[in-house]
Design a protein around this motif. Structure first.
Motif, PDB file in Angstrom:
ATOM      1  N   ARG A  18       1.414  -9.432   2.854  1.00 17.87           N
ATOM      2  CA  ARG A  18       0.236 -10.267   2.580  1.00 17.87           C
ATOM      3  C   ARG A  18       0.085 -11.315   3.669  1.00 17.87           C
ATOM      4  N   GLY A 130      -6.910  -7.421  -6.967  1.00 21.24           N
ATOM      5  CA  GLY A 130      -5.565  -6.872  -6.955  1.00 21.24           C
ATOM      6  C   GLY A 130      -4.506  -7.760  -7.573  1.00 21.24           C
ATOM      7  N   SER A 280      -4.018  -3.085   2.183  1.00 24.30           N
ATOM      8  CA  SER A 280      -3.524  -2.085   1.229  1.00 24.30           C
ATOM      9  C   SER A 280      -2.528  -1.147   1.885  1.00 24.30           C
ATOM     10  N   THR A 556       0.732  -3.574 -12.834  1.00 23.74           N
ATOM     11  CA  THR A 556       0.453  -3.379 -11.412  1.00 23.74           C
ATOM     12  C   THR A 556       1.386  -4.239 -10.588  1.00 23.74           C
ATOM     13  N   SER A 558       2.687  -6.573  -7.800  1.00 22.50           N
ATOM     14  CA  SER A 558       2.051  -7.548  -6.915  1.00 22.50           C
ATOM     15  C   SER A 558       2.502  -7.391  -5.469  1.00 22.50           C
ATOM     16  N   GLY A 561       1.064  -3.061  -4.928  1.00 22.54           N
ATOM     17  CA  GLY A 561      -0.267  -2.715  -5.420  1.00 22.54           C
ATOM     18  C   GLY A 561      -0.280  -1.481  -6.308  1.00 22.54           C
TER      19      GLY A 561
END
Length: 613
Positions: A18, A130, A280, A556, A558, A561
């Motif tokens: 990220r 997301g 992603s 989901t 983190s 994803g």
């Protein structure tokens, strides 16, 4: 193409793939360095504007952040946003972390929050971005939709990020501030296709190989949503430094390796556009894969003629990796800093091998393993009966809104879902007995029906738990025992090792997608606690959390994803044994207290530990 303006946010890539924003002050510092055409080669010491960042240097030539004390290298980039968005207006959105300090949101998330806030919306669901979080602007909180963990958020005024002008593509986001997809360069540099320079081609090649090595099917050669503007020399680099001039470490006192500043040619202003994979794609890579990408970019610089520096560590053995030595030489030389180069610390996830005879039970525990099975359906009470158990009647509702449906308490509930049983006028509003918060009865029943329906109820405002809260952790096994090694920061005791093992399976009625398979990545997972009185107390409460199915959840991830997979459920564990490079290791003086607080939020207190057998 047209002349336009945009705000520039400098960001760095963390170990989870990220992009995290630097502060406005750092971004201003970086833009000033670019405009000044720094003759030192474009290296910027971040400690000049923020003392907390004193170990860090950004090399504009290679677009990497270098940490001097550990040797860690991370990619950085320039991102462009609409001037009307949050970074352009000087608004910072932050959430409160476990240490009680404030952490900024990813810039795209912050922009979405600011847009929703400016439109006076009462709440915002971050799922489309997301993240399984729900933003409540009335209470200024962030709620995890899976675990119901609540954290404070804040909107803080700061200086605006730097504004630059130049030829840009047409903005797609309009004035709403949502545009983050500018792919053109600024400051007079036009838009071009994928760069074919040696560095960019090599990086693309290594990224592709790393993706295949990790078993990822995503095409990580796709251009990112934002181009990365990078400077690199077009002419030949200076000659390599002679090994005789490097510092050698003997048995005596270590010597410092002093790097002399190098004058970089003016042709370094040449710009290439290095394509970057989409977030992603990066999110699907493991930490080793991301590290290989960073090292590949360093090798690209060395392959293009950057001088390498043969360096040894302080013990006089094992030369530093040539790629790391090369990028270190560039950064230190450009910054004119004398340094004593050492080998960067290694990630130590697991303890040394342990013989079975050395593994001992934890003192005070008559067992070493705990299993959970599938959830047993509770029978007997309807949702209406469960909710009424915790409510007091309210004769005259106050002149305020129900924080669940956001409709006045004096009026009917705003809930429009499946019908709830008949409700009398006297029962339309109730007060939770312990905390005193008031809601529409119909809203509380609907909230209960959307949860685990385990006979417990949690106040959506203050998170007070009524009854015994349970989760949706899949069936699995938890083992725990003593190993004869000490954790960093706890030299006076041995270590409790916890091993969680959950196999993949089919989701049950309590999970997000009943009947659909779920995955279980990274199991068995090894976690560590000091074998101290307080460490054993935490273990006892973790056993209670395990029995209540609160350690893990299905949702989901983190970090990757991936949906429909087993994830941690807001109770932090230490999975790094002999180091703390990822933040999940020791030493960490506040870790045990933080875990106790996280367990308390889940409804598990020290009184529950007293009854654990």
């Amino acid at each position: 193409m047209l002349l336009a303006s945009a705000v520039v946010v400098w960001e760095w890539l963390n170990e989870h793939g990220r992009w995290r924003p630097y502060s406005p002050a750092v971004s201003h510092q970086m833009e000033t360095a670019i405009r000044s055409g720094d003759s030192r080669g474009g290296s910027v010491v971040l400690g000049q504007v923020d003392s907390r960042l004193s170990p860090y240097i950004i090399d504009i030539q290679s677009m990497h952040q270098f940490r001097q004390d550990t040797g860690t290298i991370r990619p950085v980039r320039r991102s462009f946003y609409d001037p009307a968005s949050a970074p352009g207006q000087g608004w910072q959105w932050e959430w409160e972390n476990d240490a009680g300090t404030w952490t900024p949101y990813d810039m795209e998330v912050a922009i979405a929050i600011e847009i929703s806030h400016s439109r006076q919306q009462p709440c915002l669901d971050l799922t489309p971005l997301g993240f399984c979080y729900f933003i409540d602007f009335n209470n200024m909180t962030q709620v995890n939709r899976q675990s119901q963990r609540c954290r404070r958020i804040q909107r803080r005024a700061d200086m605006a990020y730097p504004l630059v002008s130049g030829p840009l593509p047409v903005l797609k986001g309009g004035g709403g501030g949502t545009n983050a997809g500018l792919t053109g360069a600024l400051l007079g540099v036009g838009v071009s296709g994928a760069c074919s320079c040696q560095q960019c081609m090599l990086v693309l090649s290594v990224k592709s190989n790393a993706g295949r090595a990790e078993g990822e099917a995503a095409d990580i050669q796709t251009l990112g949503r934002r181009s990365l503007t990078m400077q690199r020399p077009k002419t030949s680099a200076p000659k390599s430094l002679s090994p005789s001039k490097s510092a050698t470490m003997g048995r005596g006192k270590p010597q410092n390796l002093v790097m002399k500043p190098q004058r970089m040619p003016s042709s370094m202003a040449t710009v290439c556009h290095a394509p970057l994979p989409q977030r992603s794609s990066l999110a699907g890579l493991s930490r080793p894969a991301l590290q290989r990408i960073a090292m590949a970019q360093s090798r690209a610089l060395i392959a293009s003629g950057v001088p390498t520096v043969p360096v040894k560590n302080l013990s006089g053995s094992s030369p530093v990796h040539p790629a790391l030595a090369g990028i270190t030489g560039i950064l230190m030389s450009a910054a004119a800093l004398p340094v004593c180069l050492t080998r960067p610390p290694k990630l130590v996830l697991h303890p040394p091998p342990v013989n079975k005879s050395d593994i001992k039970p934890v003192a005070g525990f008559g067992h070493y393993c705990r299993k959970t099975t599938k959830k047993q359906a509770r029978k007997g009470k309807t949702p209406e009966e469960v909710v009424k158990k915790y409510l007091q009647k309210v004769k005259s509702p106050p002149e305020e809104d129900c924080t669940i449906c956001m409709e006045p308490l004096v009026g009917p509930s705003g809930y429009k879902g499946p019908a709830v049983g008949p409700i009398s006028r006297a029962d339309s509003v109730g007060r939770l007995a312990q905390c005193g918060h008031q809601y529409h009865f119909q809203c509380l029943v609907a909230m209960y029906n959307n949860g685990n329906k385990d006979g417990s109820l949690q106040c959506p405002t203050c998170k007070t738990i009524y009854g015994v809260k349970t989760g949706n952790q899949p069936a699995g096994k938890m083992e725990y025992h003593i190993i004869p090694h000490s954790l960093p920061g706890h030299p006076d005791c041995k270590t409790i090792r916890i091993i969680y093992n959950i196999p993949p399976g089919i989701q049950g009625p309590e999970h997000p997608n009943p009947g659909k398979p779920f995955t279980a990545r990274g199991f068995p997972r090894h976690c560590y606690l000091p074998d101290s009185e307080r460490g054993r107390k935490v273990l006892r409460l973790l056993l209670v959390a395990w029995d209540r199915r609160l350690i893990f959840s299905v949702g989901t991830s983190s970090t990757t994803g991936e949906s429909d997979t087993v994830i941690w459920n807001e109770v932090h564990h230490k999975t790094e044994f002999g180091s703390n490079l990822t933040g999940h290791g020791f030493p960490d003086p506040g870790h045990l207290d933080n875990v106790l607080e996280e367990l308390r939020v889940q409804g598990i207190t020290e009184d529950d530990g007293l009854t654990e057998k």
